[in-house]
Write a protein that holds these residues in place. Structure first.
Motif, PDB file in Angstrom:
ATOM      1  N   SER A 390       1.052  -1.250  -0.173  1.00  0.00           N
ATOM      2  CA  SER A 390       0.203  -0.086   0.063  1.00  0.00           C
ATOM      3  C   SER A 390       0.851   1.628  -0.048  1.00  0.00           C
ATOM      4  O   SER A 390       0.692   1.731  -0.150  1.00  0.00           O
ATOM      5  CB  SER A 390      -1.030   0.288   1.234  1.00  0.00           C
ATOM      6  OG  SER A 390      -1.835  -1.019   1.624  1.00  0.00           O
ATOM      7  N   CYS A 410      -2.211   3.639  -2.797  1.00  0.00           N
ATOM      8  CA  CYS A 410      -3.469   3.704  -3.139  1.00  0.00           C
ATOM      9  C   CYS A 410      -4.115   2.915  -3.747  1.00  0.00           C
ATOM     10  O   CYS A 410      -5.442   2.917  -4.529  1.00  0.00           O
ATOM     11  CB  CYS A 410      -4.249   4.197  -2.218  1.00  0.00           C
ATOM     12  SG  CYS A 410      -3.022   5.174  -0.406  1.00  0.00           S
ATOM     13  N   CYS A 413      -5.012   1.019  -6.714  1.00  0.00           N
ATOM     14  CA  CYS A 413      -6.087  -0.033  -6.315  1.00  0.00           C
ATOM     15  C   CYS A 413      -7.355   0.546  -5.765  1.00  0.00           C
ATOM     16  O   CYS A 413      -8.614  -0.357  -5.882  1.00  0.00           O
ATOM     17  CB  CYS A 413      -6.406  -0.933  -4.768  1.00  0.00           C
ATOM     18  SG  CYS A 413      -5.121  -2.305  -5.068  1.00  0.00           S
ATOM     19  N   HIS A 414      -8.060   1.000  -5.570  1.00  0.00           N
ATOM     20  CA  HIS A 414      -9.326   2.590  -4.744  1.00  0.00           C
ATOM     21  C   HIS A 414      -9.230   3.228  -5.368  1.00  0.00           C
ATOM     22  O   HIS A 414      -9.657   4.361  -5.174  1.00  0.00           O
ATOM     23  CB  HIS A 414      -8.857   2.550  -3.760  1.00  0.00           C
ATOM     24  CG  HIS A 414      -8.270   1.644  -2.078  1.00  0.00           C
ATOM     25  ND1 HIS A 414      -9.335   0.477  -2.360  1.00  0.00           N
ATOM     26  CD2 HIS A 414      -7.532   1.015  -1.631  1.00  0.00           C
ATOM     27  CE1 HIS A 414      -9.091   0.313  -1.267  1.00  0.00           C
ATOM     28  NE2 HIS A 414      -7.840   0.117  -0.780  1.00  0.00           N
ATOM     29  N   LYS A 418     -11.461   0.863 -10.392  1.00  0.00           N
ATOM     30  CA  LYS A 418     -10.965   0.262  -9.896  1.00  0.00           C
ATOM     31  C   LYS A 418     -12.287  -0.929  -9.231  1.00  0.00           C
ATOM     32  O   LYS A 418     -12.547   0.147  -8.364  1.00  0.00           O
ATOM     33  CB  LYS A 418      -9.558  -0.420  -9.012  1.00  0.00           C
ATOM     34  CG  LYS A 418      -8.674   1.076  -9.449  1.00  0.00           C
ATOM     35  CD  LYS A 418      -8.049   0.154 -10.751  1.00  0.00           C
ATOM     36  CE  LYS A 418      -6.813   0.984 -10.910  1.00  0.00           C
ATOM     37  NZ  LYS A 418      -5.701   0.352 -12.816  1.00  0.00           N
ATOM     38  N   GLU A 419     -12.062  -1.935  -9.243  1.00  0.00           N
ATOM     39  CA  GLU A 419     -12.975  -2.944  -8.188  1.00  0.00           C
ATOM     40  C   GLU A 419     -13.607  -1.722  -7.267  1.00  0.00           C
ATOM     41  O   GLU A 419     -14.485  -2.480  -6.258  1.00  0.00           O
ATOM     42  CB  GLU A 419     -12.494  -4.638  -8.699  1.00  0.00           C
ATOM     43  CG  GLU A 419     -13.993  -5.192  -7.815  1.00  0.00           C
ATOM     44  CD  GLU A 419     -12.602  -6.846  -7.633  1.00  0.00           C
ATOM     45  OE1 GLU A 419     -12.155  -6.843  -7.873  1.00  0.00           O
ATOM     46  OE2 GLU A 419     -13.471  -6.686  -6.662  1.00  0.00           O
ATOM     47  N   LYS A 420     -12.061  -1.799  -6.124  1.00  0.00           N
ATOM     48  CA  LYS A 420     -11.750  -1.460  -4.637  1.00  0.00           C
ATOM     49  C   LYS A 420     -12.106   0.431  -5.008  1.00  0.00           C
ATOM     50  O   LYS A 420     -10.753   0.897  -4.154  1.00  0.00           O
ATOM     51  CB  LYS A 420     -11.328  -2.224  -4.220  1.00  0.00           C
ATOM     52  CG  LYS A 420     -11.552  -3.607  -3.824  1.00  0.00           C
ATOM     53  CD  LYS A 420     -12.426  -3.820  -3.021  1.00  0.00           C
ATOM     54  CE  LYS A 420     -12.661  -5.286  -3.358  1.00  0.00           C
ATOM     55  NZ  LYS A 420     -14.280  -5.766  -2.120  1.00  0.00           N
ATOM     56  N   SER A 421     -12.789   0.638  -6.240  1.00  0.00           N
ATOM     57  CA  SER A 421     -12.432   2.129  -6.046  1.00  0.00           C
ATOM     58  C   SER A 421     -12.546   2.942  -4.771  1.00  0.00           C
ATOM     59  O   SER A 421     -14.010   2.356  -4.221  1.00  0.00           O
ATOM     60  CB  SER A 421     -13.057   3.083  -7.382  1.00  0.00           C
ATOM     61  OG  SER A 421     -13.784   2.859  -7.146  1.00  0.00           O
ATOM     62  N   VAL A 425     -17.134   0.799  -3.150  1.00  0.00           N
ATOM     63  CA  VAL A 425     -17.008   0.449  -2.218  1.00  0.00           C
ATOM     64  C   VAL A 425     -17.487   1.304  -0.726  1.00  0.00           C
ATOM     65  O   VAL A 425     -18.281   0.956  -0.201  1.00  0.00           O
ATOM     66  CB  VAL A 425     -15.246   0.641  -1.334  1.00  0.00           C
ATOM     67  CG1 VAL A 425     -14.403  -0.341  -2.493  1.00  0.00           C
ATOM     68  CG2 VAL A 425     -14.896   1.977  -1.173  1.00  0.00           C
ATOM     69  N   HIS A 426     -18.153   2.632  -0.991  1.00  0.00           N
ATOM     70  CA  HIS A 426     -18.709   3.071  -0.019  1.00  0.00           C
ATOM     71  C   HIS A 426     -20.141   3.348  -0.484  1.00  0.00           C
ATOM     72  O   HIS A 426     -21.168   4.148  -0.269  1.00  0.00           O
ATOM     73  CB  HIS A 426     -17.783   4.873   0.276  1.00  0.00           C
ATOM     74  CG  HIS A 426     -16.823   4.220   0.969  1.00  0.00           C
ATOM     75  ND1 HIS A 426     -15.617   4.652   0.003  1.00  0.00           N
ATOM     76  CD2 HIS A 426     -16.448   4.285   2.108  1.00  0.00           C
ATOM     77  CE1 HIS A 426     -15.004   4.867   1.083  1.00  0.00           C
ATOM     78  NE2 HIS A 426     -15.336   3.937   2.478  1.00  0.00           N
TER      79      HIS A 426
END
Ligand code: HEC
Ligand code: HEC
Ligand code: HEC
Ligand code: HEC
Ligand code: HEC
Length: 427
Positions: A390, A410, A413-414, A418-421, A425-426
């Motif tokens: 990270s 970060c 991936c975020h 991205k899948e975990k953008s 995720v929120h």
């Protein structure tokens, strides 16, 4: 020398009308009575009733350079929007001469990310504890003192102050007016009148003023902070006036002090200092239920302010409750704008003895990890953020971040798409 622009409201007639008439003579009698009783202001809630009678105006802010000395002159007026913007005379009118009135012209820098480096002068030695000086304050000039003078040749009500800039100031500075007049409330006790704080950006070494990035909208805060009963939490959520009604409903002024170099070390006598950077403090207050440990800040004169009981009448994952959208992107999404500073967790002060005002030696959380850990504060989450994959860190120098010796990854991936953008995720 350039003469200040004189807006029409200053020129309107009969501006010397006594202030007692503006707010009612009977009320003035109550002021006197109230003062006689020696009411403790600390217990009196802010007097919003008459706040519409006051408006702060920065009429002009200019830089003057003479050899190696740079100074800023701020021309300002307080006007009455309910009386055609006639100017109050802050030297003689009762709301400003009553005990407890306060008016301050603040100068902070710079708008790439506010930090106030060098704000106690050329000398970056530690400040003795007990002076109430925070680690990264703006320059602050008492506008009700002799430091404020009538503008030479100007109309009544127009004043100016001048301050010398430390050599560290570059880019664009931010000039602000904050403070409060005094006026009796319905009970007759003199009370602080909240007045919307204002600011203006002033180019120091930039060719043109560079405005600070926009992140949140006060109108969104005011959907909750409106002084009304909130059905969901069954409480009144107060309007946003803080620090004894001095700083009111202008986030652009809060962040002059609530910057990445600022902590609660000014009044702390024990324990570990806590950042009051807005990009962490506001999340930690409202994300209280998502956190493992509540935010506890040592406030003015050592008061312990525990946010552990805050009930947020929304889900803090709903970032748009506060954030805005710019060009199809939420301002809460990654990457952060270039130049966003890491959040200070250790100013290297000796708690209760001296305040270290040099930000270069501050230990910080890398900026993205600082934001995310303000709600995700579990040790598991921190371990993830500080992992080598990270690239985040909890205790580095700004110089390590600037040189990319410490580099957050970060976004891989975020970041958007991205899948975990952060957005996904929120959701
Ligand atoms: C969904 C409702 C909601 C929104 C939106 C909201 N807040 Fe709050 N806020 C609260 C509640 C509830 C509290 C706790 C009650 C209190 O002390 O004000 C609180 C507390 C605070 C406090 C601490 C007040 C104190 O006296 O210590 C600050 C500062 C604050 N909010 C700032 C903001 C800012 C700035 C925004 C917008 C960027 C915002 N809030 C948006 C509901 C909200
Ligand atoms: C002139 C500097 C300054 C300005 C402007 C300012 N603050 Fe603060 N604030 C501080 C400092 C410094 C602290 C940390 C406690 C201390 O050392 O006094 C603090 C602490 C706080 C706290 C936590 C402790 C407490 O006293 O409640 C809240 C909440 C807060 N500020 C909200 C705000 C908001 C909202 C604004 C803008 C409307 C604002 N502040 C404007 C300097 C400032
Ligand atoms: C209660 C209001 C509130 C909520 C809800 C909120 N934020 Fe924030 N956020 C703020 C404030 C205030 C700032 C600092 C604004 C400033 O410095 O002008 C901020 C700053 C940030 C920043 C730094 C932006 C920059 O350019 O420096 C990020 C990233 C961020 N928030 C992410 C989030 C995420 C992700 C969520 C949702 C999970 C979220 N925020 C929810 C109030 C909020
Ligand atoms: C204002 C508080 C807030 C901020 C700031 C915030 N989050 Fe969250 N986050 C939440 C909440 C609430 C959830 C919903 C799940 C929960 O309650 O655990 C969540 C969920 C997540 C999830 C889904 C996995 C999980 O733990 O449930 C990830 C991944 C995540 N956040 C990453 C981030 C990142 C990356 C940042 C910084 C850019 C960030 N968050 C900033 C409040 C926040
Ligand atoms: C290699 C990919 C990757 C990188 C790089 C990465 N993350 Fe994550 N992160 C993840 C995954 C996967 C999860 C778990 C998501 C879930 O549970 O839905 C996660 C979860 C999180 C959470 C929620 C943790 C919790 O337990 O509440 C936060 C906060 C977070 N990341 C912040 C960051 C920050 C800050 C950085 C950079 C310093 C970062 N991440 C770098 C992949 C990554």
């Amino acid at each position: 020398m350039k003469t200040p622009t004189t807006p029409q409201w200053i020129l309107s007639p009969s501006r010397s009308r006594p202030s007692t008439r503006r707010l009612g003579a009977s009320v003035f009698a109550l002021v006197i009575a109230g003062l006689g009783l020696g009411t403790s202001r600390a217990q009196v809630p802010p007097n919003w009733e008459v706040s519409t009678s006051f408006q702060y105006n920065i009429v002009d802010a200019r830089l003057e350079v003479s050899g190696s000395t740079r100074s800023v002159t701020v021309v300002f007026a307080v006007t009455d929007p309910t009386h055609a913007q006639q100017a109050w005379n802050i030297k003689t009118d009762a709301p400003f001469t009553l005990a407890g009135a306060r008016l301050s012209i603040d100068i902070g820098w710079n708008t790439r990310d506010l930090n106030n480096k060098g704000s106690t002068g050329e000398n970056l030695d530690p400040v003795p504890f007990g002076r109430g000086t925070p680690a990264a304050p703006p320059i602050s000039i008492n506008a009700l003192s002799a430091a404020a003078i009538p503008v030479p040749g100007g109309p009544v009500g127009l004043f100016q102050v001048t301050a010398r800039l430390p050599s560290q100031v570059f880019g664009t500075a931010r000039v602000a007016i904050e403070g409060h007049p005094m006026w009796p409330d319905a009970s007759g006790a003199p009370a602080a009148v909240p007045v919307k704080s204002v600011f203006r950006d002033l180019a120091i070494t930039d060719a043109q003023p560079v405005s600070r990035r926009k992140i949140v909208d006060i109108a969104k805060c005011q959907a909750c902070h409106n002084g009304q009963w909130n059905d969901e939490i069954e409480e009144i959520i107060p309007r946003l006036t803080l620090h004894g009604a001095n700083r009111t409903e202008e986030i652009g002024v809060c962040v002059v002090c609530h910057n990445p170099n600022q902590t609660d070390v000014a009044y702390r006598t024990s324990g570990i200092e806590v950042p009051v950077d807005f990009k962490t403090m506001i999340h930690a207050i409202h994300g209280n239920k998502r956190r493992d440990n509540p935010l506890v800040v040592v406030g003015f004169r050592g008061s312990v302010v525990d946010f552990g009981s805050v009930e947020f009448p929304a889900n803090p994952r709903d970032c748009f409750r506060c954030h805005i959208e710019e060009k199809g992107r939420g301002t809460y999404e990654l990457p952060l704008a270039p130049g966003v500073l890491g959040t200070t967790i250790n100013t290297r002060s000796t708690v209760g003895v001296s305040i270290d005002v040099n930000p270069d030696n501050n230990l910080r959380i890398s900026p993205t990890a600082a934001v995310c850990s303000s709600c995700h504060d579990s040790s598991k989450a921190r371990q993830h953020m500080a992992s080598s994959r990270s690239g985040g860190a909890f205790g580095v120098l700004q110089s390590q971040l600037d040189s990319l010796a410490v580099r957050e990854k970060c976004v891989s991936c975020h970041g958007p798409g991205k899948e975990k953008s952060v957005r996904a995720v929120h959701r």
